[in-house]
Design a protein around this motif. Structure first.
Motif, PDB file in Angstrom:
ATOM      1  N   GLY A   1       0.846  -1.184   0.000  1.00 13.84           N
ATOM      2  CA  GLY A   1       0.000   0.000   0.000  1.00 13.84           C
ATOM      3  C   GLY A   1       0.881   1.232   0.000  1.00 13.84           C
ATOM      4  N   ASP A   2       0.689   2.121   1.004  1.00 16.00           N
ATOM      5  CA  ASP A   2       1.573   3.281   1.137  1.00 16.00           C
ATOM      6  C   ASP A   2       2.545   3.114   2.292  1.00 16.00           C
ATOM      7  OD1 ASP A   2      -0.159   3.477   3.245  1.00 16.00           O
ATOM      8  OD2 ASP A   2      -0.629   5.597   2.968  1.00 16.00           O
ATOM      9  N   SER A   3       2.718   1.866   2.762  1.00 12.92           N
ATOM     10  CA  SER A   3       3.618   1.595   3.885  1.00 12.92           C
ATOM     11  C   SER A   3       4.946   1.041   3.385  1.00 12.92           C
ATOM     12  CB  SER A   3       2.987   0.585   4.850  1.00 12.92           C
ATOM     13  OG  SER A   3       1.886   1.143   5.529  1.00 12.92           O
ATOM     14  N   PRO A   4       6.062   1.644   3.805  1.00 13.54           N
ATOM     15  CA  PRO A   4       7.367   1.090   3.441  1.00 13.54           C
ATOM     16  C   PRO A   4       7.623  -0.204   4.213  1.00 13.54           C
ATOM     17  CG  PRO A   4       7.640   2.918   4.959  1.00 13.54           C
ATOM     18  CD  PRO A   4       6.169   2.855   4.643  1.00 13.54           C
TER      19      PRO A   4
ATOM     20  N   GLY B   1      13.439  11.540  10.112  1.00 11.70           N
ATOM     21  CA  GLY B   1      13.297  12.726   9.279  1.00 11.70           C
ATOM     22  C   GLY B   1      12.254  12.557   8.194  1.00 11.70           C
ATOM     23  N   GLU B   2      11.612  13.676   7.854  1.00  9.22           N
ATOM     24  CA  GLU B   2      10.660  13.724   6.743  1.00  9.22           C
ATOM     25  C   GLU B   2      11.285  14.549   5.625  1.00  9.22           C
ATOM     26  OE1 GLU B   2       7.719  12.269   6.785  1.00  9.22           O
ATOM     27  OE2 GLU B   2       7.499  11.737   8.905  1.00  9.22           O
ATOM     28  N   ARG B   3      11.146  14.090   4.399  1.00  7.98           N
ATOM     29  CA  ARG B   3      11.758  14.761   3.260  1.00  7.98           C
ATOM     30  C   ARG B   3      10.688  15.404   2.384  1.00  7.98           C
ATOM     31  NH1 ARG B   3      16.922  12.557   1.718  1.00  7.98           N
ATOM     32  NH2 ARG B   3      16.210  12.340  -0.438  1.00  7.98           N
ATOM     33  N   PRO B   4      11.040  16.481   1.642  1.00  3.32           N
ATOM     34  CA  PRO B   4      10.037  17.204   0.847  1.00  3.32           C
ATOM     35  C   PRO B   4       9.327  16.340  -0.193  1.00  3.32           C
ATOM     36  CG  PRO B   4      12.050  18.499   1.050  1.00  3.32           C
ATOM     37  CD  PRO B   4      12.355  17.152   1.613  1.00  3.32           C
ATOM     38  N   ASP B   5       9.995  15.304  -0.699  1.00  6.80           N
ATOM     39  CA  ASP B   5       9.377  14.482  -1.736  1.00  6.80           C
ATOM     40  C   ASP B   5       8.472  13.393  -1.181  1.00  6.80           C
ATOM     41  OD1 ASP B   5      11.200  12.772  -0.624  1.00  6.80           O
ATOM     42  OD2 ASP B   5      12.315  12.364  -2.478  1.00  6.80           O
ATOM     43  N   GLY B   6       8.212  13.423   0.139  1.00 12.94           N
ATOM     44  CA  GLY B   6       7.328  12.428   0.743  1.00 12.94           C
ATOM     45  C   GLY B   6       8.034  11.192   1.229  1.00 12.94           C
ATOM     46  N   SER B   7       9.338  11.098   1.021  1.00  7.42           N
ATOM     47  CA  SER B   7      10.091   9.975   1.570  1.00  7.42           C
ATOM     48  C   SER B   7      10.487  10.288   3.010  1.00  7.42           C
ATOM     49  CB  SER B   7      11.334   9.696   0.725  1.00  7.42           C
ATOM     50  OG  SER B   7      12.210  10.811   0.742  1.00  7.42           O
ATOM     51  N   ARG B   8      10.979   9.275   3.701  1.00  6.17           N
ATOM     52  CA  ARG B   8      11.376   9.462   5.094  1.00  6.17           C
ATOM     53  C   ARG B   8      12.756   8.851   5.325  1.00  6.17           C
ATOM     54  NH1 ARG B   8       6.249   7.265   8.374  1.00  6.17           N
ATOM     55  NH2 ARG B   8       6.062   5.930   6.548  1.00  6.17           N
TER      56      ARG B   8
ATOM     57  N   GLY C   1      12.123   1.603  -3.831  1.00  5.97           N
ATOM     58  CA  GLY C   1      12.405   2.972  -4.226  1.00  5.97           C
ATOM     59  C   GLY C   1      13.367   3.698  -3.310  1.00  5.97           C
ATOM     60  N   GLY C   2      13.835   3.035  -2.255  1.00  6.51           N
ATOM     61  CA  GLY C   2      14.746   3.664  -1.303  1.00  6.51           C
ATOM     62  C   GLY C   2      16.145   3.092  -1.400  1.00  6.51           C
ATOM     63  N   TRP C   3      17.012   3.537  -0.491  1.00  8.52           N
ATOM     64  CA  TRP C   3      18.392   3.054  -0.486  1.00  8.52           C
ATOM     65  C   TRP C   3      18.986   3.239   0.907  1.00  8.52           C
ATOM     66  CZ3 TRP C   3      16.643   7.569  -2.473  1.00  8.52           C
ATOM     67  CH2 TRP C   3      17.234   8.757  -2.017  1.00  8.52           C
ATOM     68  N   ILE C   4      20.099   2.550   1.142  1.00 11.56           N
ATOM     69  CA  ILE C   4      20.793   2.610   2.431  1.00 11.56           C
ATOM     70  C   ILE C   4      21.962   3.567   2.298  1.00 11.56           C
ATOM     71  CG2 ILE C   4      22.067   1.277   4.152  1.00 11.56           C
ATOM     72  CD1 ILE C   4      20.365  -1.153   3.289  1.00 11.56           C
ATOM     73  N   THR C   5      22.021   4.564   3.185  1.00 13.97           N
ATOM     74  CA  THR C   5      23.030   5.623   3.057  1.00 13.97           C
ATOM     75  C   THR C   5      24.272   5.381   3.900  1.00 13.97           C
ATOM     76  OG1 THR C   5      21.993   6.934   4.821  1.00 13.97           O
ATOM     77  CG2 THR C   5      21.221   7.298   2.563  1.00 13.97           C
TER      78      THR C   5
ATOM     79  N   MET D   1      18.644   4.656   6.295  1.00 14.28           N
ATOM     80  CA  MET D   1      18.106   4.438   4.958  1.00 14.28           C
ATOM     81  C   MET D   1      17.027   5.460   4.632  1.00 14.28           C
ATOM     82  SD  MET D   1      15.802   0.994   5.572  1.00 14.28           S
ATOM     83  CE  MET D   1      17.228   0.087   6.203  1.00 14.28           C
ATOM     84  N   ILE D   2      16.783   5.598   3.354  1.00 13.61           N
ATOM     85  CA  ILE D   2      15.731   6.478   2.844  1.00 13.61           C
ATOM     86  C   ILE D   2      14.637   5.604   2.246  1.00 13.61           C
ATOM     87  CG2 ILE D   2      15.181   8.404   1.316  1.00 13.61           C
ATOM     88  CD1 ILE D   2      17.221   9.069   3.486  1.00 13.61           C
ATOM     89  N   THR D   3      13.395   5.905   2.543  1.00 10.35           N
ATOM     90  CA  THR D   3      12.281   5.155   1.972  1.00 10.35           C
ATOM     91  C   THR D   3      11.978   5.677   0.568  1.00 10.35           C
ATOM     92  OG1 THR D   3      10.494   6.619   2.693  1.00 10.35           O
ATOM     93  CG2 THR D   3      11.301   5.016   4.288  1.00 10.35           C
ATOM     94  N   GLY D   4      11.084   5.001  -0.128  1.00  6.16           N
ATOM     95  CA  GLY D   4      10.603   5.501  -1.406  1.00  6.16           C
ATOM     96  C   GLY D   4       9.721   6.720  -1.216  1.00  6.16           C
TER      97      GLY D   4
END
Length: 649
Positions: free
Chosen positions: A487-490, A518-525, A571-575, A615-618
């Motif tokens: 759904g909309d859950s990572p 953190g929350e990011r402007p593109d809707g990722s977290r 859609g995410g990655w590990i930083t 990490m960053i989510t999609g």
């Protein structure tokens, strides 16, 4: 001169005389002095004369008349709105009480459905309908239609009306249907008789349950779409009902899938054959553990029989992969193609449908038999299913149901070094367990609860060769697909692979903490995922432990060697990562479209290790974080929290 008929009185009236003014005087009345109010009065006489009115232009008179009319209209409208608001507030108070009663009724019906209670069902349904109708009637009418258009109160009025409509519609239709299905699908009704489950009750209620699930889903969507500047109390009510509907939807969705899928899987449309991979989490693999024992079951019109059994260690080493592997799979799970050459390694991948396809092909190569689906289980699940029954008998005596998982995962290796003896014990326990479960002696309600818990922990997974069945299972805890988003859950994956060829990981405890940082402007977290491992190996007993438990040829007996695999959401990655507070390097990999980080860890007896992955989510994954974890001998200690101050309570 007088008229003869006027009489004497009129004849005596003095004649009117006019006095001539003196020189220098002006003829006429005495001048009038203006008074304090603007009117002129004679200085010596209290009588006064109103001066002639000033002539007002026509358009000025018209403007004044319009202004007075507007003021009266505004006053009337204000009075009307005041009455409407008062009426709406009065009705809202009435509706709030009725809605609260209805909400308690919904919760009670849901609890009854989960527990299989049917007493006083009609009375409970009637009360729910009455409360829901009262709330609905109190929030509808001409005054509510008018209040909906008000610029400030409008969103709150719309929200209140919608809430009562939703509850009323559910009370008049799907909830009573779902509740009455409890009478026909009581867990006791599924107790096998002579090894057969009666499928008729489930098939009868399936349409009603599916329809109820669809209605609850639509209701949840209506509430979720409510927005605007609402009063705090109204927004809280919207949130509470939304959460309750989501919880109810989880129940109805599971019931709908079960009603739709179970009859087919149990052979209502013809015999079905299944493999059951009984995993051993004492030797970890991503999905749980190595398949120590593999069973074949046949389901035909509700009757389930055990038709085959084999040790997982007997299947392999195949010269070539039984199915072609992708380049990602070769890199992730060994360049020697271990994933597709050993039955005990098919669970290396956390993608259960892929593991199921490999296991089915290996079974076909070994037995020549095709199966229609694959399931997983483990000794922890088996213990829960048999709890409440009698002991299980083994060569050296008996094992109580509450001690069964500890015995199968650890005790059998301490007491028997011969692998053939161990395999014989596993086979005997499996046969006894199947006989009891098929005879309905496991306690029906306990069995259903055990299956639910096993599914939530990832111990019970289901895959079918029938894509229609898989579509119904998609997105549930039984699915086991490596999707990265639901759904909309990572979806974050934290999986463990054992490097030791041993059962030493029985002593491994796992803890996972996921925080939104953190929350990011593109809707990722941005997420911080901390994975902790603790060795509970008793150091003073290592010297006496058998090699089957410690591992053959281990340089450091008692050491747990493992590989930690962490998957970022779709859609995410590990930083980056830190280990025990210090920045550490990673081995970045990919499986399909998912970003993966791996880290090898060694634990001496009693040692701990902790790795934090950032990490960053999609994008636009605003739902609750979902965590998949390798199920171990004991449930992992899991914490998921929102550390963002903007979202903190």
């Amino acid at each position: 001169m007088t008229h003869p008929g006027w009489g004497e009185k009129w004849a005596e009236t003095p004649a009117l005389t006019v006095e001539e003014p003196e020189p220098g005087e002006t003829a006429g009345p005495e001048p009038l002095d203006p008074g304090p109010d603007g009117y002129r009065r004679p200085p010596s006489d209290r009588n006064w004369v109103r001066p002639p009115r000033e002539r007002v232009p026509f358009w000025t008179q018209r403007r004044r008349t319009a202004l007075r009319a507007a003021l009266w209209a505004i006053a009337a409208l204000a009075l009307l709105l005041g009455l409407v608001v008062a009426w709406v507030v009065y009705d809202a108070v009435r509706a709030r009480a009725a809605l609260a009663d209805a909400a308690r009724g919904v919760a009670a019906l849901q609890a009854d459905a989960l527990e299989g209670r049917v007493a006083n069902l009609d009375e409970r349904v009637a009360r729910l309908r009455e409360d829901a109708r009262a709330a609905h009637d109190a929030t509808h009418g001409p005054h509510w239609s008018l209040a909906r258009e008000l610029p400030v109160a409008g969103p709150s009025v719309v929200a209140i009306s919608t809430l009562t409509e939703v509850v009323d519609e559910l009370a008049r239709g799907p909830l009573p249907e779902l509740a009455r299905s409890v009478e026909l699908t009581d867990p006791a009704a599924f107790a096998p008789v002579d090894g057969r489950v009666d499928l008729a009750p489930l098939e009868k209620v399936a349409p009603d349950v599916v329809r109820a699930d669809e209605s609850v889903g639509l209701a949840a969507q209506r509430v979720a779409r409510l927005d605007g500047q609402m009063l705090p109390q109204v927004r809280d009510a919207v949130g509470r009902l939304g959460a309750q509907l989501q919880s109810l939807r989880a129940t109805t969705a599971t019931a709908a899938r079960a009603a739709d899928v179970l009859p087919v899987m149990l052979g209502s449309e013809g015999p079905r054959d299944y493999l059951v991979l009984v995993q051993n989490p004492a030797e970890p693999r991503a999905l749980g553990g190595i398949p120590g024992t593999v069973l074949q079951l046949r389901a035909d019109e509700g009757k389930v029989t055990l038709t085959g059994q084999m040790s997982g260690g007997m299947m392999g080493n195949y010269k070539e992969p039984v199915l072609p592997l992708t380049q990602d799979e070769r890199v992730m799970f060994g360049r020697q193609d271990e994933l597709a050459r050993w039955m005990q390694n098919v669970t290396l991948t956390p993608d259960f449908p892929r593991a199921a396809e490999l296991a089915r092909e290996m079974w076909r190569l070994e037995t020549g038999k095709e199966v229609d689906g694959v399931l997983t289980a483990d000794p922890v699940t088996l213990e829960a299913l048999l709890r409440g029954g009698g002991p299980v008998y083994v060569d050296e005596g008996r094992v109580e149901p509450g001690d069964l998982s500890e015995y199968l995962l650890n005790g059998v290796y301490l007491e028997h070094e011969d692998p053939a003896t161990q395999d014989a014990i596993f086979a005997g326990v499996a046969e006894q367990a199947f006989a009891r479960l098929s005879a309905g002696r496991g306690g029906e309600r306990n069995m259903i609860e055990a299956l639910v818990v096993a599914a939530r922990q990832g111990r019970l997974l289901v895959w079918s060769g029938d894509e229609a069945v898989n579509r119904r299972l998609e997105g549930t805890a039984l699915d086991g697909s490596l999707s990265g988003v639901r759904g909309d859950s990572p979806v974050v994956g934290v999986f463990t692979q054992g490097i030791n060829m041993a059962k030493i990981a029985y002593y491994l405890d796992t803890a996972v903490d996921v925080r939104v940082i953190g929350e990011r402007p593109d809707g990722s977290r941005e997420l911080a995922v901390t994975v902790g491992y603790t060795s509970k190996v008793p150091e003073d007993q290592v010297a006496t432990m058998p090699e089957r438990l410690l591992g053959y040829g281990e340089e450091n007996p008692g050491q747990i060697r493992l590989r930690s695999l962490v998957y970022a959401p779709a859609g995410g990655w590990i930083t980056g990562a830190e280990m025990d507070g210090k920045e550490t390097g990673l081995t970045p990999k990919k499986q399909g479209e998912l970003s993966v980080a791996s880290r090898d860890i060694k634990l001496s007896p009693g040692a701990t290790a902790s790795v934090t992955y950032v990490m960053i989510t999609g994008k636009h994954q605003s739902g609750d974080v979902i965590l998949r974890v390798t199920p171990g001998p004991r449930p992992a200690d899991i914490t998921i929290s929102d550390a963002d101050p903007a979202n903190a309570e």
